[in-house]
Design a protein around this motif. Structure first.
Motif, PDB file in Angstrom:
ATOM      1  N   GLN A  58     -12.853  37.552  12.094  1.00  0.00           N
ATOM      2  CA  GLN A  58     -12.474  38.716  11.303  1.00  0.00           C
ATOM      3  C   GLN A  58     -12.072  39.871  12.209  1.00  0.00           C
ATOM      4  OE1 GLN A  58     -15.787  39.507   8.770  1.00  0.00           O
ATOM      5  NE2 GLN A  58     -15.351  37.798   7.395  1.00  0.00           N
ATOM      6  N   PHE A  59     -12.752  40.028  13.355  1.00  0.00           N
ATOM      7  CA  PHE A  59     -12.398  41.092  14.288  1.00  0.00           C
ATOM      8  C   PHE A  59     -11.009  40.869  14.863  1.00  0.00           C
ATOM      9  CE2 PHE A  59     -12.413  42.978  18.572  1.00  0.00           C
ATOM     10  CZ  PHE A  59     -12.617  44.305  18.206  1.00  0.00           C
ATOM     11  N   GLU A  60     -10.684  39.604  15.206  1.00  0.00           N
ATOM     12  CA  GLU A  60      -9.364  39.298  15.746  1.00  0.00           C
ATOM     13  C   GLU A  60      -8.289  39.517  14.690  1.00  0.00           C
ATOM     14  OE1 GLU A  60      -9.449  35.377  17.323  1.00  0.00           O
ATOM     15  OE2 GLU A  60     -10.922  35.872  18.860  1.00  0.00           O
ATOM     16  N   ARG A  61      -8.551  39.161  13.452  1.00  0.00           N
ATOM     17  CA  ARG A  61      -7.571  39.336  12.389  1.00  0.00           C
ATOM     18  C   ARG A  61      -7.306  40.800  12.100  1.00  0.00           C
ATOM     19  NH1 ARG A  61     -10.079  35.135   8.213  1.00  0.00           N
ATOM     20  NH2 ARG A  61      -9.744  33.264   9.413  1.00  0.00           N
ATOM     21  N   GLN A  77      -4.654  42.203  14.450  1.00  0.00           N
ATOM     22  CA  GLN A  77      -3.319  41.631  14.411  1.00  0.00           C
ATOM     23  C   GLN A  77      -2.537  42.177  13.230  1.00  0.00           C
ATOM     24  OE1 GLN A  77      -3.596  37.412  14.408  1.00  0.00           O
ATOM     25  NE2 GLN A  77      -3.837  37.280  16.611  1.00  0.00           N
ATOM     26  N   ASP A  78      -1.283  42.459  13.482  1.00  0.00           N
ATOM     27  CA  ASP A  78      -0.349  42.846  12.442  1.00  0.00           C
ATOM     28  C   ASP A  78       0.741  41.785  12.386  1.00  0.00           C
ATOM     29  OD1 ASP A  78      -1.565  45.326  11.721  1.00  0.00           O
ATOM     30  OD2 ASP A  78      -0.832  46.147  13.602  1.00  0.00           O
ATOM     31  N   PHE A  79       1.378  41.680  11.235  1.00  0.00           N
ATOM     32  CA  PHE A  79       2.425  40.683  11.039  1.00  0.00           C
ATOM     33  C   PHE A  79       3.761  41.375  10.867  1.00  0.00           C
ATOM     34  CE2 PHE A  79      -1.430  38.577   9.696  1.00  0.00           C
ATOM     35  CZ  PHE A  79      -1.296  37.322  10.252  1.00  0.00           C
ATOM     36  N   VAL A  80       4.785  40.820  11.492  1.00  0.00           N
ATOM     37  CA  VAL A  80       6.154  41.292  11.312  1.00  0.00           C
ATOM     38  C   VAL A  80       6.909  40.171  10.630  1.00  0.00           C
ATOM     39  CG1 VAL A  80       8.235  42.124  12.435  1.00  0.00           C
ATOM     40  CG2 VAL A  80       6.013  42.695  13.379  1.00  0.00           C
ATOM     41  N   HIS A  81       7.404  40.449   9.429  1.00  0.00           N
ATOM     42  CA  HIS A  81       8.138  39.452   8.646  1.00  0.00           C
ATOM     43  C   HIS A  81       9.625  39.751   8.722  1.00  0.00           C
ATOM     44  CE1 HIS A  81       4.385  38.062   6.735  1.00  0.00           C
ATOM     45  NE2 HIS A  81       4.042  39.339   6.767  1.00  0.00           N
ATOM     46  N   ASP A 121      -0.333  44.437   7.589  1.00  0.00           N
ATOM     47  CA  ASP A 121      -1.594  44.197   8.288  1.00  0.00           C
ATOM     48  C   ASP A 121      -2.077  42.787   7.966  1.00  0.00           C
ATOM     49  OD1 ASP A 121      -2.385  44.510   5.691  1.00  0.00           O
ATOM     50  OD2 ASP A 121      -3.843  46.095   6.067  1.00  0.00           O
ATOM     51  N   ALA A 122      -3.273  42.439   8.406  1.00  0.00           N
ATOM     52  CA  ALA A 122      -3.786  41.080   8.229  1.00  0.00           C
ATOM     53  C   ALA A 122      -4.010  40.736   6.760  1.00  0.00           C
ATOM     54  CB  ALA A 122      -5.084  40.905   9.006  1.00  0.00           C
ATOM     55  N   ARG A 123      -4.275  41.735   5.932  1.00  0.00           N
ATOM     56  CA  ARG A 123      -4.503  41.472   4.504  1.00  0.00           C
ATOM     57  C   ARG A 123      -3.215  41.393   3.697  1.00  0.00           C
ATOM     58  NH1 ARG A 123      -9.738  44.595   2.282  1.00  0.00           N
ATOM     59  NH2 ARG A 123     -11.247  43.584   3.641  1.00  0.00           N
TER      60      ARG A 123
END
Length: 170
Positions: free
Chosen positions: A36-39, A42-46, A60-62
């Motif tokens: 959960q800390f690693e997630r 992290q951010d996602f680029v789509h 974001d991760a969510r």
């Protein structure tokens, strides 16, 4: 035919044998906290490269949107030139600059689109250029470590194509 034991009976037998589930649960909870800390960091680029437009979104991760843009919302690009490679690069660079201002640390890229690999590569590199762009330290940008964790192509591929039409009777 033996009956299945309930969870309480199994725990009781394990404790009698000298083993306990508590130690395993403790290790598992530590591993879940680490994931959960690693997630969280992290951010996602789509990147969505469709045939008539380009969409770049940072989440974001969510899955909550942080920033994003499309080729049509930029002032530089007018009319039908939204589908060009330049439009895709300009959009990605614009979003990369806004992501840098937000202070993102690590990024996972997801590329979706049935376009040429050359266009996908150009978009990824232009996002990175927009993110690492610095007006006073241009020469130092080459040696900086990349903040991109990995790149994942999520383009949907046909498994066996569409069903053929039935043959005409003679």
């Amino acid at each position: 035919m033996p009956q299945e034991k309930t969870t309480a009976e199994r725990v009781e037998q394990e404790q009698i044998a000298g083993r306990s589930f508590q130690s395993m649960n403790f290790v598992q909870s530590i591993l879940e906290e680490d994931e959960q800390f690693e997630r969280k960091n992290q951010d996602f680029v789509h990147f969505s490269l469709i045939h008539n437009n380009t969409f770049v979104t940072v989440t974001d991760a969510r899955g909550n949107k942080k920033t994003g843009a499309s080729a049509g919302c930029l002032e530089e690009i007018k009319g039908g030139s939204r589908l060009s490679r330049y439009a895709a690069e300009a959009t990605a660079e614009h979003v990369g600059r806004s992501a840098r201002k937000m202070g993102m640390k690590s990024v996972v890229m997801k590329v979706k689109g049935s376009t040429y690999f050359r266009k996908k590569k150009a978009v990824i590199l232009s996002w990175r250029e927009g993110y690492t762009f610095s007006e006073c330290k241009r020469s130092e940008g080459v040696g900086q470590p990349s903040n991109i964790m990995y790149i994942h192509d999520v383009t949907q591929l046909p498994h066996n194509g569409c069903r053929l039409p039935r043959k005409r009777r003679k």
